[in-house]
Design an enzyme around this catalytic site. Structure first.
Site, mmCIF file in Angstrom:
data_model
loop_
_atom_site.group_PDB
_atom_site.id
_atom_site.type_symbol
_atom_site.label_atom_id
_atom_site.label_comp_id
_atom_site.label_asym_id
_atom_site.label_seq_id
_atom_site.Cartn_x
_atom_site.Cartn_y
_atom_site.Cartn_z
ATOM 1 N N ARG A 12 -10.042 -13.182 9.958
ATOM 2 C CA ARG A 12 -10.377 -14.351 9.137
ATOM 3 C C ARG A 12 -10.672 -13.931 7.710
ATOM 4 O O ARG A 12 -11.359 -12.944 7.475
ATOM 5 C CB ARG A 12 -11.644 -15.029 9.689
ATOM 6 C CG ARG A 12 -11.489 -15.684 11.038
ATOM 7 C CD ARG A 12 -10.742 -16.997 10.931
ATOM 8 N NE ARG A 12 -11.376 -17.952 10.055
ATOM 9 C CZ ARG A 12 -12.122 -18.982 10.466
ATOM 10 N NH1 ARG A 12 -12.346 -19.156 11.753
ATOM 11 N NH2 ARG A 12 -12.631 -19.833 9.594
ATOM 12 N N GLY A 32 -20.890 -11.772 8.310
ATOM 13 C CA GLY A 32 -21.586 -10.499 8.140
ATOM 14 C C GLY A 32 -20.753 -9.493 7.370
ATOM 15 O O GLY A 32 -21.259 -8.757 6.523
ATOM 16 N N ASP A 140 -11.532 -4.530 13.347
ATOM 17 C CA ASP A 140 -11.718 -5.073 14.687
ATOM 18 C C ASP A 140 -10.510 -5.170 15.605
ATOM 19 O O ASP A 140 -9.370 -5.046 15.192
ATOM 20 C CB ASP A 140 -12.466 -6.402 14.613
ATOM 21 C CG ASP A 140 -13.678 -6.348 15.537
ATOM 22 O OD1 ASP A 140 -13.878 -5.312 16.201
ATOM 23 O OD2 ASP A 140 -14.426 -7.332 15.599
ATOM 24 N N HIS A 164 -15.736 -3.282 15.733
ATOM 25 C CA HIS A 164 -17.067 -3.902 15.699
ATOM 26 C C HIS A 164 -17.659 -4.095 17.082
ATOM 27 O O HIS A 164 -18.850 -4.394 17.217
ATOM 28 C CB HIS A 164 -16.993 -5.251 14.970
ATOM 29 C CG HIS A 164 -16.815 -5.086 13.496
ATOM 30 N ND1 HIS A 164 -17.858 -5.116 12.609
ATOM 31 C CD2 HIS A 164 -15.713 -4.832 12.754
ATOM 32 C CE1 HIS A 164 -17.406 -4.904 11.384
ATOM 33 N NE2 HIS A 164 -16.104 -4.744 11.450
ATOM 34 N N ARG A 310 -16.132 -20.238 20.150
ATOM 35 C CA ARG A 310 -14.905 -20.180 20.960
ATOM 36 C C ARG A 310 -14.836 -21.274 22.022
ATOM 37 O O ARG A 310 -14.539 -20.998 23.194
ATOM 38 C CB ARG A 310 -14.778 -18.810 21.628
ATOM 39 C CG ARG A 310 -14.809 -17.684 20.628
ATOM 40 C CD ARG A 310 -14.763 -16.313 21.249
ATOM 41 N NE ARG A 310 -15.016 -15.307 20.229
ATOM 42 C CZ ARG A 310 -15.226 -14.019 20.469
ATOM 43 N NH1 ARG A 310 -15.210 -13.561 21.702
ATOM 44 N NH2 ARG A 310 -15.455 -13.183 19.481
ATOM 45 N N ASP A 371 -23.113 -5.174 23.661
ATOM 46 C CA ASP A 371 -22.960 -5.650 22.286
ATOM 47 C C ASP A 371 -22.631 -4.456 21.403
ATOM 48 O O ASP A 371 -23.278 -3.413 21.515
ATOM 49 C CB ASP A 371 -24.283 -6.283 21.809
ATOM 50 C CG ASP A 371 -24.062 -7.385 20.794
ATOM 51 O OD1 ASP A 371 -23.009 -7.401 20.155
ATOM 52 O OD2 ASP A 371 -24.971 -8.235 20.655
ATOM 53 N N VAL A 376 -28.604 -9.469 14.877
ATOM 54 C CA VAL A 376 -29.850 -10.252 14.947
ATOM 55 C C VAL A 376 -31.055 -9.310 15.022
ATOM 56 O O VAL A 376 -32.078 -9.537 14.363
ATOM 57 C CB VAL A 376 -29.805 -11.217 16.146
ATOM 58 C CG1 VAL A 376 -31.159 -11.859 16.394
ATOM 59 C CG2 VAL A 376 -28.741 -12.283 15.910
ATOM 60 N N GLU A 379 -31.627 -8.093 11.552
ATOM 61 C CA GLU A 379 -32.084 -9.159 10.662
ATOM 62 C C GLU A 379 -33.557 -9.480 10.925
ATOM 63 O O GLU A 379 -34.322 -9.757 9.995
ATOM 64 C CB GLU A 379 -31.235 -10.426 10.884
ATOM 65 C CG GLU A 379 -29.826 -10.299 10.333
ATOM 66 C CD GLU A 379 -28.865 -11.361 10.851
ATOM 67 O OE1 GLU A 379 -27.682 -11.294 10.524
ATOM 68 O OE2 GLU A 379 -29.298 -12.247 11.630
ATOM 69 N N TYR A 493 13.507 26.525 22.606
ATOM 70 C CA TYR A 493 14.299 25.407 23.166
ATOM 71 C C TYR A 493 13.417 24.253 23.682
ATOM 72 O O TYR A 493 13.332 23.190 23.072
ATOM 73 C CB TYR A 493 15.222 25.931 24.274
ATOM 74 C CG TYR A 493 16.023 24.807 24.893
ATOM 75 C CD1 TYR A 493 17.030 24.186 24.163
ATOM 76 C CD2 TYR A 493 15.724 24.328 26.171
ATOM 77 C CE1 TYR A 493 17.741 23.113 24.682
ATOM 78 C CE2 TYR A 493 16.432 23.261 26.702
ATOM 79 C CZ TYR A 493 17.430 22.656 25.962
ATOM 80 O OH TYR A 493 18.119 21.592 26.472
HETATM 81 P P1 ADQ Z 1 -21.089 -10.893 16.747
HETATM 82 O O1 ADQ Z 1 -20.713 -10.886 18.145
HETATM 83 O O2 ADQ Z 1 -20.799 -12.128 16.024
HETATM 84 O O3 ADQ Z 1 -20.433 -9.703 15.922
HETATM 85 P P2 ADQ Z 1 -23.971 -10.256 16.072
HETATM 86 O O4 ADQ Z 1 -24.052 -8.853 15.666
HETATM 87 O O5 ADQ Z 1 -25.038 -10.697 16.975
HETATM 88 O O6 ADQ Z 1 -22.648 -10.581 16.826
HETATM 89 O O7 ADQ Z 1 -24.002 -11.168 14.800
HETATM 90 C C1 ADQ Z 1 -24.146 -12.535 14.880
HETATM 91 C C2 ADQ Z 1 -24.413 -13.087 13.489
HETATM 92 O O8 ADQ Z 1 -24.373 -14.484 13.561
HETATM 93 C C3 ADQ Z 1 -25.789 -12.705 12.955
HETATM 94 O O9 ADQ Z 1 -25.685 -12.434 11.590
HETATM 95 C C4 ADQ Z 1 -26.633 -13.950 13.205
HETATM 96 O O10 ADQ Z 1 -27.609 -14.150 12.253
HETATM 97 C C5 ADQ Z 1 -25.608 -15.032 13.132
HETATM 98 N N1 ADQ Z 1 -25.962 -16.131 14.027
HETATM 99 C C6 ADQ Z 1 -26.100 -16.109 15.344
HETATM 100 N N2 ADQ Z 1 -26.469 -17.315 15.802
HETATM 101 C C7 ADQ Z 1 -26.553 -18.110 14.755
HETATM 102 C C8 ADQ Z 1 -26.875 -19.474 14.580
HETATM 103 N N3 ADQ Z 1 -27.179 -20.281 15.585
HETATM 104 N N4 ADQ Z 1 -26.840 -19.961 13.358
HETATM 105 C C9 ADQ Z 1 -26.518 -19.177 12.327
HETATM 106 N N5 ADQ Z 1 -26.221 -17.913 12.422
HETATM 107 C C10 ADQ Z 1 -26.224 -17.373 13.620
HETATM 108 C C11 ADQ Z 1 -19.649 -8.515 16.176
HETATM 109 C C12 ADQ Z 1 -20.088 -7.671 17.349
HETATM 110 C C13 ADQ Z 1 -21.508 -7.222 17.146
HETATM 111 C C14 ADQ Z 1 -21.664 -6.482 15.827
HETATM 112 C C15 ADQ Z 1 -21.099 -7.324 14.692
HETATM 113 C C16 ADQ Z 1 -21.054 -6.550 13.380
HETATM 114 O O11 ADQ Z 1 -19.947 -8.374 18.558
HETATM 115 O O12 ADQ Z 1 -21.898 -6.358 18.199
HETATM 116 O O13 ADQ Z 1 -23.019 -6.247 15.572
HETATM 117 O O14 ADQ Z 1 -19.766 -7.726 14.982
HETATM 118 O O15 ADQ Z 1 -20.322 -5.377 13.522
#
Ligand code: ADQ
Length: 734
Positions: A12, A32, A140, A164, A310, A371, A376, A379, A493
């Site tokens: 994307r 992110g 990815d 990722h 999804r 994961d 999160v 953060e 050979y």
């Molecule tokens: P994701 O599977 O998308 O990424 P994650 O690392 O948890 O997983 O990131 C999710 C992001 O979405 C976070 O920044 C979070 O703040 C945000 N988010 C989640 N729920 C939300 C909500 N309800 N509203 C707004 N924001 C929300 C993939 C991999 C991860 C890896 C990342 C980065 O699956 O393991 O950490 O890439 O490499």
């Protein structure tokens, strides 16, 4: 000349394209990755290649491209192709498999073709914008085939790939139907980045088990380049997150939440609504905790924010139903008029607003079943500033390997998670020391540091790729005229002129090899060295005017003469000392076998479990070296074999003889494909002729001066040389 740029490629684009017809507008939608790369983008020329997130009819694509101009280069995808590529192959096959959550795999061939097709479309888009010296960074699993496609385009750009998500164990990985293609695709990169050491090692294991590729701890040698493996856990931007908390609306929200939960402890979950995130397990643990700790029932609240994700995929719709039901059940059982145990927000909320939630939460409860990293968790730590908090974290998140100070849980063990919640609620004040360790990591490993480190390692990896052997371009690199006196060609050979094949009966030379040897022999003295017997070599090459060396050095037949008598060698020690050792290794190493040759014994382990074989080969080599110390035998450790032969009957010793016998020539060319062939190269390079060309077949990781990737490439270079020399003879003055 334009400044070299960084080309970031992800499925994307970090924007949303809206509108239609000739009227398109663009809204920034930084995920992110865009946040992580923002600082890099400010410092260097930068282009993003990706799908704009919406179906754009063909006739409107020029207008949409124009609207996107300052954001990136769009790859427009046809709706059906996108479905197969993204929903089916990426999200219903690779995603669950790499997260180790797949039940029965459903391999849909059409979706695989669409996956390949989309990767091709991305490759075409990158080729259109890439210039030599640019850096390409692919992101990815959806684009896992892209690095190899780009390498095949010979772009002269460093190519990086970052995964990722986790890389699974080889046991899981090998069930993937397109397993070879995906590995080869990723291996096209100069640097493959992972969040954790574990994923990098699992990737190496899969390369070994699936492709038979051996590797070093941080590199994998491919025929044309060296793929480096890097461990680069992603970070977040703590400054940006801290700045959110200063926004007036975020302050208001924080105050509102503080007064709402004044008398309560807050546990927080923030996840994409994805079955890998362990949301049902988290809810079940909270339910059990409430059941076992009635004193907490009205004093604690779980705020669960789950952004829809999804929803086109069945498994995600089912998960949503399951979560809705669990929340309803728990709130029904433990809720009162004044208290709702779970506040469930099934929405995507602005990132700035999440920061108010992070700051109000005593405990962040992060429970993925698997994961890649989990942003999160990071953060939460970044958002709290000076105020410590407790992070209860699944040991199956990549973040668990970085965040010493978190309280690790196994999300499959519901009761244990309930216990950890109970303990953590008891001592929310005692968390400063453990929180400080996490704070240090999050502030030192920011997203900017992550991107810089990756790009620096990529630049180094690409630079190291330039050193080592040069690719053979025989016609271009060497003299245009046939050297006089006659040049000398010594060619191994099997694996050098003709690819290795499992069956001896299929090892005979094809017509191209036969012809090029015939043509070369009209211009040069040519010798072919093989492990085969005189009879076999005679049947293949007997009518060519070339020299033949049988059994890797046992005897030399000069061009146009008969085979000499085979040497009489005393092999007593070989049979008394070496044979029993090899027989013992065969007995204890399933899949290995012993070959008795006229002048040597060979232990082959091509069909053996590769990890076991590597250990055994090392042991065997050491044991034989010590057994044969002081005796006139050599131990050769080659590609999947260990051989013992008399020291003066090796390829190197025969090359020594041939070079001496042709002391009139100033031009010696030698090609081989195995590490044990490098002894021949050393002899040739020491021979002090004007031109020595030593060429390794199968990669640039060699002591030889040149390399080609395959026997076919060597043959075609030799054909080119023959034709150049012939044409120079035709035009030479009489
Ligand atoms: P994701 O599977 O998308 O990424 P994650 O690392 O948890 O997983 O990131 C999710 C992001 O979405 C976070 O920044 C979070 O703040 C945000 N988010 C989640 N729920 C939300 C909500 N309800 N509203 C707004 N924001 C929300 C993939 C991999 C991860 C890896 C990342 C980065 O699956 O393991 O950490 O890439 O490499």
């Amino acid at each position: 000349m334009a400044e070299p740029k960084l080309i970031v490629v992800s499925v994307r684009l970090p924007v949303r394209l809206e509108g239609g017809g000739s009227d398109w507008h663009v809204a920034a939608s930084p995920g992110g990755l865009a946040t992580a790369l923002r600082a890099v983008a400010e410092r260097r020329s930068f282009t993003w290649v990706g799908w704009p997130g919406i179906d754009v009819p063909y006739q409107h694509q020029p207008a949409a491209t124009e609207a996107l101009k300052e954001y990136g280069v769009p790859v427009f995808l046809d709706h059906d192709v996108y479905q197969g590529f993204y929903e089916q192959f990426s999200n219903r096959l690779i995603w669950p498999l790499f997260h180790n959550t797949s039940g029965r795999l459903k391999f849909d061939r059409a979706a695989w073709y669409q996956f390949t097709d989309v990767n091709e479309q991305f490759a075409a888009a990158v080729r259109r914008v890439a210039r030599p010296g640019d850096t390409i960074w692919v992101h990815d699993y959806q684009l896992a085939l892209l690095p190899q496609m780009l390498r095949a385009s010979k772009l002269e750009c460093p190519i990086g790939f970052f995964l990722h998500i986790p890389f699974p164990s080889h046991e899981t990985y090998r069930t993937l139907p397109a397993r070879e293609e995906i590995l080869h695709g990723m291996l096209g990169a100069d640097l493959i980045g992972f969040h954790t050491y574990e994923y990098a090692q699992q990737f190496r294991s899969s390369c070994l088990r699936v492709l038979g590729l051996e590797s070093e701890r941080e590199t994998i040698a491919l025929p044309g380049h060296l793929a480096h493996l890097g461990v680069h856990p992603i970070g977040v931007d703590p400054e940006e997150i801290a700045a959110f908390s200063q926004l007036p609306e975020v302050r208001d929200q924080f105050e509102g939440l503080r007064s709402r939960f004044r008398t309560k402890k807050v546990i927080l979950g923030v996840d994409r609504l994805d079955y890998t995130k362990g949301i049902p397990e988290k809810l079940l643990a909270f339910e059990e905790f409430l059941g076992r700790n009635p004193q907490w029932q009205t004093k604690v609240v779980l705020v669960q924010v789950a952004s829809p994700s999804r929803m086109g995929v069945l498994e995600y719709r089912e998960l949503k139903r399951e979560v809705d039901e669990l929340v309803g059940r728990i709130n029904g059982r433990y809720g009162t008029f004044n208290h709702t145990p779970i506040v469930y927000i099934n929405q995507t909320i602005p990132r700035s607003h999440l920061s108010a939630l992070y700051r109000i939460a005593d405990i962040a409860f992060v429970t993925p079943l698997r994961d890649g990293m989990n942003l999160v968790a990071l953060e939460y730590v970044a958002a709290r500033g000076d105020q410590p908090g407790i992070l209860v974290l699944s040991e199956f998140a990549g973040a668990a390997s970085c965040l010493a100070g978190s309280r690790l849980v196994n999300p499959h063990n519901i009761s244990l998670m309930a216990d950890v919640l109970a303990e953590s609620l008891q001592d929310t004040d005692a968390a400063e020391a453990e929180f400080q360790q996490m704070r240090e990591f999050v502030h030192s490993n920011t997203s900017e540091v992550w991107a810089d480190r990756f790009l620096q390692q990529l630049a180094n990896a690409h630079e190291s790729h330039r050193s080592g052997a040069c690719r053979l371009q025989a016609a271009a690199d060497f003299t245009r005229h046939v050297p006089q006196p006659r040049p000398l060609f010594i060619l191994d050979y099997g694996g050098t002129l003709q690819p290795h094949v499992p069956k001896v009966s299929e090892a005979e030379p094809d017509l191209r090899v036969y012809r090029v040897l015939r043509d070369l022999a009209s211009l040069a003295s040519v010798y072919v060295i093989s492990a085969r017997s005189p009879d076999v070599l005679e049947s293949w090459f007997g009518d060519l005017p070339i020299g033949l060396v049988c059994e890797d050095g046992a005897a030399v037949k000069q061009p146009g003469t008969d085979w000499p008598d085979m040497p009489q060698i005393d092999l007593t020690e070989l049979h008394t000392l070496v044979l029993p050792v090899l027989q013992d290794f065969v007995r204890h190493t399933p899949g290995s076998k012993l070959e008795r040759r006229r002048v040597s014994l060979v232990w082959h382990y091509r069909a053996t479990d590769p990890k076991l074989a590597a250990l055994r080969a090392k042991d065997l080599y050491a044991q034989l070296e010590s057994t044969l110390r002081g005796l006139n035998f050599t131990v050769l450790a080659g590609a999947r074999f260990v051989e013992v032969r008399p020291t003066d009957i090796t390829k190197s010793s025969v090359v020594e003889q041939l070079v001496q016998a042709h002391d009139e020539t100033d031009f010696v060319f030698c090609a081989g494909n195995d590490k044990v062939d490098e002894g021949m190269f050393e002899v040739v390079m020491r021979s002090q002729r004007d031109t020595t060309i030593t060429c390794f077949v199968g990669g640039k990781d060699t002591v030889g001066q040149y390399f080609v990737e395959s026997p076919a490439e060597l043959v075609s270079e030799l054909e080119g040389l023959v034709s150049l020399w012939r044409s120079s003879m035709a035009t030479a003055p009489a």
